[in-house]
Design a protein around this motif. Structure first.
Motif, PDB file in Angstrom:
ATOM      1  N   ALA A 175       0.848  -1.191   0.000  1.00  0.00           N
ATOM      2  CA  ALA A 175       0.000   0.000   0.000  1.00  0.00           C
ATOM      3  C   ALA A 175       0.880   1.237   0.000  1.00  0.00           C
ATOM      4  O   ALA A 175       2.084   1.159   0.282  1.00  0.00           O
ATOM      5  N   PRO A 176       0.327   2.409  -0.323  1.00  0.00           N
ATOM      6  CA  PRO A 176       1.142   3.625  -0.349  1.00  0.00           C
ATOM      7  C   PRO A 176       1.837   3.932   0.976  1.00  0.00           C
ATOM      8  O   PRO A 176       2.883   4.593   0.990  1.00  0.00           O
ATOM      9  N   ALA A 185      14.560  -2.488   4.615  1.00  0.00           N
ATOM     10  CA  ALA A 185      15.049  -3.862   4.736  1.00  0.00           C
ATOM     11  C   ALA A 185      15.847  -4.310   3.520  1.00  0.00           C
ATOM     12  O   ALA A 185      16.523  -5.336   3.575  1.00  0.00           O
ATOM     13  N   GLY A 186      15.741  -3.557   2.410  1.00  0.00           N
ATOM     14  CA  GLY A 186      16.517  -3.911   1.230  1.00  0.00           C
ATOM     15  C   GLY A 186      15.730  -4.144  -0.033  1.00  0.00           C
ATOM     16  O   GLY A 186      16.304  -4.505  -1.067  1.00  0.00           O
ATOM     17  N   ALA A 187      14.416  -3.930   0.005  1.00  0.00           N
ATOM     18  CA  ALA A 187      13.619  -4.035  -1.218  1.00  0.00           C
ATOM     19  C   ALA A 187      13.973  -2.890  -2.156  1.00  0.00           C
ATOM     20  O   ALA A 187      14.408  -1.818  -1.732  1.00  0.00           O
ATOM     21  N   ASN A 188      13.775  -3.123  -3.446  1.00  0.00           N
ATOM     22  CA  ASN A 188      14.113  -2.108  -4.459  1.00  0.00           C
ATOM     23  C   ASN A 188      12.895  -1.537  -5.172  1.00  0.00           C
ATOM     24  O   ASN A 188      12.965  -0.465  -5.759  1.00  0.00           O
ATOM     25  N   GLY A 189      11.804  -2.252  -5.167  1.00  0.00           N
ATOM     26  CA  GLY A 189      10.601  -1.809  -5.855  1.00  0.00           C
ATOM     27  C   GLY A 189       9.440  -2.683  -5.431  1.00  0.00           C
ATOM     28  O   GLY A 189       9.576  -3.544  -4.548  1.00  0.00           O
ATOM     29  N   PHE A 190       8.289  -2.491  -6.087  1.00  0.00           N
ATOM     30  CA  PHE A 190       7.088  -3.187  -5.663  1.00  0.00           C
ATOM     31  C   PHE A 190       6.181  -3.495  -6.848  1.00  0.00           C
ATOM     32  O   PHE A 190       6.110  -2.723  -7.805  1.00  0.00           O
ATOM     33  N   GLY A 191       5.469  -4.619  -6.750  1.00  0.00           N
ATOM     34  CA  GLY A 191       4.391  -4.920  -7.673  1.00  0.00           C
ATOM     35  C   GLY A 191       3.076  -4.558  -7.010  1.00  0.00           C
ATOM     36  O   GLY A 191       2.847  -4.901  -5.842  1.00  0.00           O
ATOM     37  N   LEU A 192       2.208  -3.863  -7.729  1.00  0.00           N
ATOM     38  CA  LEU A 192       0.990  -3.300  -7.144  1.00  0.00           C
ATOM     39  C   LEU A 192      -0.234  -3.845  -7.850  1.00  0.00           C
ATOM     40  O   LEU A 192      -0.389  -3.674  -9.063  1.00  0.00           O
ATOM     41  N   GLY A 193      -1.108  -4.475  -7.092  1.00  0.00           N
ATOM     42  CA  GLY A 193      -2.294  -5.085  -7.655  1.00  0.00           C
ATOM     43  C   GLY A 193      -3.565  -4.338  -7.345  1.00  0.00           C
ATOM     44  O   GLY A 193      -3.783  -3.211  -7.791  1.00  0.00           O
ATOM     45  N   SER A 194      -4.432  -4.948  -6.522  1.00  0.00           N
ATOM     46  CA  SER A 194      -5.778  -4.412  -6.320  1.00  0.00           C
ATOM     47  C   SER A 194      -5.810  -3.071  -5.602  1.00  0.00           C
ATOM     48  O   SER A 194      -6.792  -2.336  -5.722  1.00  0.00           O
ATOM     49  N   ALA A 195      -4.762  -2.731  -4.873  1.00  0.00           N
ATOM     50  CA  ALA A 195      -4.729  -1.409  -4.241  1.00  0.00           C
ATOM     51  C   ALA A 195      -4.514  -0.306  -5.265  1.00  0.00           C
ATOM     52  O   ALA A 195      -4.786   0.868  -4.994  1.00  0.00           O
ATOM     53  N   LEU A 196      -4.048  -0.691  -6.453  1.00  0.00           N
ATOM     54  CA  LEU A 196      -3.834   0.269  -7.534  1.00  0.00           C
ATOM     55  C   LEU A 196      -4.962   0.227  -8.550  1.00  0.00           C
ATOM     56  O   LEU A 196      -5.476   1.267  -8.976  1.00  0.00           O
ATOM     57  N   TYR A 197      -5.337  -0.991  -8.936  1.00  0.00           N
ATOM     58  CA  TYR A 197      -6.343  -1.135  -9.993  1.00  0.00           C
ATOM     59  C   TYR A 197      -7.273  -2.300  -9.691  1.00  0.00           C
ATOM     60  O   TYR A 197      -6.832  -3.396  -9.340  1.00  0.00           O
ATOM     61  N   LYS A 198      -8.563  -2.034  -9.878  1.00  0.00           N
ATOM     62  CA  LYS A 198      -9.579  -3.078  -9.828  1.00  0.00           C
ATOM     63  C   LYS A 198     -10.452  -2.950 -11.071  1.00  0.00           C
ATOM     64  O   LYS A 198     -10.749  -1.824 -11.517  1.00  0.00           O
ATOM     65  N   PRO A 199     -10.872  -4.070 -11.656  1.00  0.00           N
ATOM     66  CA  PRO A 199     -11.711  -4.002 -12.861  1.00  0.00           C
ATOM     67  C   PRO A 199     -12.954  -3.155 -12.621  1.00  0.00           C
ATOM     68  O   PRO A 199     -13.590  -3.246 -11.573  1.00  0.00           O
ATOM     69  N   GLY A 200     -13.239  -2.309 -13.589  1.00  0.00           N
ATOM     70  CA  GLY A 200     -14.440  -1.484 -13.509  1.00  0.00           C
ATOM     71  C   GLY A 200     -14.219  -0.095 -12.956  1.00  0.00           C
ATOM     72  O   GLY A 200     -15.095   0.765 -13.096  1.00  0.00           O
ATOM     73  N   GLN A 201     -13.069   0.149 -12.319  1.00  0.00           N
ATOM     74  CA  GLN A 201     -12.853   1.491 -11.798  1.00  0.00           C
ATOM     75  C   GLN A 201     -12.516   2.446 -12.940  1.00  0.00           C
ATOM     76  O   GLN A 201     -12.066   2.035 -14.009  1.00  0.00           O
ATOM     77  N   SER A 202     -12.711   3.710 -12.707  1.00  0.00           N
ATOM     78  CA  SER A 202     -12.460   4.710 -13.740  1.00  0.00           C
ATOM     79  C   SER A 202     -10.969   4.972 -13.893  1.00  0.00           C
ATOM     80  O   SER A 202     -10.177   4.708 -12.983  1.00  0.00           O
TER      81      SER A 202
END
Length: 226
Positions: A175-176, A185-202
């Motif tokens: 999440a944001p 902790a050492g992560a470099n980036g992120f994959g973003l799913g339903s918190a970014l996009y859900k089918p049907g949203q504008s």
């Protein structure tokens, strides 16, 4: 004295993916998007700063969406497919203009097919054994999945033994407002799913979510440096 950590094979990451990842290390997952809606959402993401977009193959007519997004976005964007479960799909993704294969697992046949076609690959891994095998097979980044289950402590432990040049990308439950601990902790980036996009949203909603994630990343980076 700690020994030098070597990679299991020459690490030659996909240059296009690395450039896009450096510009914005957030991977947009448009699961469920349709070809009719794909372009407006992809453009909203690009305008917010995103440079990597994946369409999972369990979406409606995913190859049509990939082709439409690839045609619509500038060349500095990387477009690809997610949930690629079999090597047989890699050629179809390539034919649609895709440059990235994202997987929930680390099947060596899928990774090998992606590299044979000159594509970037982000296999899903949940253990150090899977991670090192994926790198040996040619992975460009390691998709730490599911991030909710692995947690920050696992990212930190992996970062201690996986070469610094290999991006660690937690996916699942991001999440944001929770990226900071992962970055520290050492992560470099992120994959973003339903918190970014859900089918049907504008597309406007997608744009607002994308901005929230970009702002969250900026704040998390600032906090990690302080």
């Amino acid at each position: 004295m700690q020994p030098h950590i070597n990679l299991p094979a020459p690490y030659l990451p996909h240059t296009g993916l690395m450039a896009a990842f450096e510009a914005c290390p957030l991977i947009a997952i448009l699961r469920g998007v349709t070809p009719v809606d794909a372009v407006e959402h992809a453009r909203a993401l690009y305008e917010a700063g995103f440079r990597i977009v994946e369409v999972p193959l369990n979406s409606p007519r995913p190859f049509d969406s990939i082709a439409a997004i690839r045609e619509a976005l500038p060349v500095d964007a990387i477009v690809g497919a997610g949930t690629v479960l079999h090597a047989s799909f890699v050629h179809d993704v390539k034919a649609a203009g895709g440059e990235l294969i994202v997987m929930p697992h680390s099947d060596p046949e899928v990774v090998s097919a992606a590299k044979t076609h000159g594509m970037a690959c982000a296999p899903g891994v949940a253990t150090p054994t899977e991670a090192f095998i994926a790198l040996k097979n040619g992975a460009d980044v390691l998709k730490m999945f599911p991030a909710e289950q692995l947690g920050v402590h696992v990212v930190k432990a992996w970062r201690a033994v996986i070469a610094a040049e290999v991006p660690l990308v937690p996916v699942g439950g991001i999440a944001p407002d929770n990226m900071g601990p992962f970055l520290s902790a050492g992560a470099n980036g992120f994959g973003l799913g339903s918190a970014l996009y859900k089918p049907g949203q504008s597309a406007a909603t997608t744009a607002a979510h994308a901005k929230a994630f970009v702002d969250g990343l900026r704040a998390a980076r600032a906090g990690a440096k302080s």
